[in-house]
Design a protein around this motif. Sequence first.
Motif, PDB file in Angstrom:
ATOM      1  N   GLU A  68       0.863  -1.173   0.000  1.00  0.00           N
ATOM      2  CA  GLU A  68       0.000   0.000   0.000  1.00  0.00           C
ATOM      3  C   GLU A  68       0.902   1.226   0.000  1.00  0.00           C
ATOM      4  N   VAL A  69       0.598   2.184  -0.882  1.00  0.00           N
ATOM      5  CA  VAL A  69       1.438   3.377  -1.023  1.00  0.00           C
ATOM      6  C   VAL A  69       0.693   4.587  -0.477  1.00  0.00           C
ATOM      7  N   GLY A  70       1.366   5.344   0.360  1.00  0.00           N
ATOM      8  CA  GLY A  70       0.800   6.576   0.900  1.00  0.00           C
ATOM      9  C   GLY A  70       1.922   7.541   1.238  1.00  0.00           C
ATOM     10  N   THR A  71       1.600   8.543   2.023  1.00  0.00           N
ATOM     11  CA  THR A  71       2.606   9.478   2.521  1.00  0.00           C
ATOM     12  C   THR A  71       2.442   9.612   4.027  1.00  0.00           C
ATOM     13  N   ALA A  72       3.520  10.029   4.677  1.00  0.00           N
ATOM     14  CA  ALA A  72       3.493  10.245   6.123  1.00  0.00           C
ATOM     15  C   ALA A  72       4.570  11.259   6.477  1.00  0.00           C
ATOM     16  N   ALA A 120       6.400  -4.491   6.729  1.00  0.00           N
ATOM     17  CA  ALA A 120       7.454  -3.479   6.800  1.00  0.00           C
ATOM     18  C   ALA A 120       6.926  -2.138   6.324  1.00  0.00           C
ATOM     19  N   ASP A 121       7.536  -1.072   6.834  1.00  0.00           N
ATOM     20  CA  ASP A 121       7.329   0.287   6.331  1.00  0.00           C
ATOM     21  C   ASP A 121       8.593   0.711   5.603  1.00  0.00           C
ATOM     22  N   LEU A 122       8.457   1.119   4.344  1.00  0.00           N
ATOM     23  CA  LEU A 122       9.566   1.673   3.582  1.00  0.00           C
ATOM     24  C   LEU A 122       9.330   3.172   3.487  1.00  0.00           C
ATOM     25  N   VAL A 123      10.253   3.967   4.004  1.00  0.00           N
ATOM     26  CA  VAL A 123      10.126   5.420   4.013  1.00  0.00           C
ATOM     27  C   VAL A 123      11.115   5.996   2.998  1.00  0.00           C
ATOM     28  N   LEU A 124      10.573   6.685   1.977  1.00  0.00           N
ATOM     29  CA  LEU A 124      11.379   7.189   0.873  1.00  0.00           C
ATOM     30  C   LEU A 124      11.171   8.692   0.733  1.00  0.00           C
ATOM     31  N   PRO A 125      12.233   9.492   0.759  1.00  0.00           N
ATOM     32  CA  PRO A 125      12.079  10.942   0.559  1.00  0.00           C
ATOM     33  C   PRO A 125      11.464  11.227  -0.808  1.00  0.00           C
ATOM     34  N   VAL A 126      10.461  12.093  -0.843  1.00  0.00           N
ATOM     35  CA  VAL A 126       9.761  12.351  -2.105  1.00  0.00           C
ATOM     36  C   VAL A 126      10.641  13.065  -3.122  1.00  0.00           C
ATOM     37  N   ASP A 127      11.705  13.752  -2.653  1.00  0.00           N
ATOM     38  CA  ASP A 127      12.571  14.454  -3.600  1.00  0.00           C
ATOM     39  C   ASP A 127      13.639  13.541  -4.200  1.00  0.00           C
ATOM     40  N   ARG A 128      13.708  12.288  -3.754  1.00  0.00           N
ATOM     41  CA  ARG A 128      14.745  11.377  -4.237  1.00  0.00           C
ATOM     42  C   ARG A 128      14.190  10.148  -4.936  1.00  0.00           C
ATOM     43  N   TRP A 129      12.852  10.025  -4.970  1.00  0.00           N
ATOM     44  CA  TRP A 129      12.253   8.806  -5.503  1.00  0.00           C
ATOM     45  C   TRP A 129      11.049   9.102  -6.390  1.00  0.00           C
ATOM     46  N   LEU A 133       6.891  15.533   4.400  1.00  0.00           N
ATOM     47  CA  LEU A 133       6.204  14.356   3.882  1.00  0.00           C
ATOM     48  C   LEU A 133       7.172  13.453   3.133  1.00  0.00           C
ATOM     49  N   ALA A 134       7.000  12.148   3.312  1.00  0.00           N
ATOM     50  CA  ALA A 134       7.766  11.143   2.581  1.00  0.00           C
ATOM     51  C   ALA A 134       6.804  10.074   2.093  1.00  0.00           C
ATOM     52  N   PHE A 135       7.212   9.350   1.058  1.00  0.00           N
ATOM     53  CA  PHE A 135       6.438   8.179   0.659  1.00  0.00           C
ATOM     54  C   PHE A 135       6.526   7.149   1.775  1.00  0.00           C
ATOM     55  N   ARG A 136       5.391   6.514   2.072  1.00  0.00           N
ATOM     56  CA  ARG A 136       5.374   5.402   3.027  1.00  0.00           C
ATOM     57  C   ARG A 136       4.756   4.201   2.318  1.00  0.00           C
ATOM     58  N   LEU A 137       5.580   3.182   2.081  1.00  0.00           N
ATOM     59  CA  LEU A 137       5.110   1.963   1.453  1.00  0.00           C
ATOM     60  C   LEU A 137       4.956   0.906   2.533  1.00  0.00           C
TER      61      LEU A 137
END
Length: 201
Positions: free
Chosen positions: A145-149, A185-194, A166-170
Amino acid sequence: MYRRIAADIRRRIRDGDWTIGQALPSRRDMATEYRVHEQTMRLTYDLLRRSGVLDGEKGRRVTVAHPPAVRTLTNADLPWPYSTETTDTRPRPATEELAARLGIRPGVMLHHETVECLDPGGHSAMIVSSWWRGQRRPHTSHVVEVGTAPLTTEQAHALGLLVGMLAFRLMRTRLDEGGAPVETADLVLPVDRWLIRLRSR
């Protein structure tokens, strides 16, 4: 204070005050300009180095770095191809959300692992926190599931970003052959890098 100064330096770099490869003024000079203690500027420069905005070793002149690479995520279950650092392995009781994702009762103790995934330049690109019960078991499929947090204090510090950004939260849940969850698992990805690009099978 140092986070606000870091945000202002980012803005000034975007506005062209300093260009890629150009050295910034010394910590002492910048402390005078911003009217803060030199220690505050040390923290500012450390933060900007960790986030990939600046290059240079501690105690030496720093320069504007090339922007962090923008990566595309197409499969949230592939192993990370570069180096990683495990930052936390303390067991955790299952929250309501984790219990629902794993199909267990809230409060059950879970194994836990937080891993910081580094890019080839040594900058933090992603944070992965995983939870599972008992021994880790193999999985045959997964759902995401893809969202932001907003970033927590710990996540922001690791990624070199501001708390609350805000970052992507998968939310990835691995399933066994019968479709039962074995790990989440939670994958936290910076929105400016992904970029997130979903592909059909």
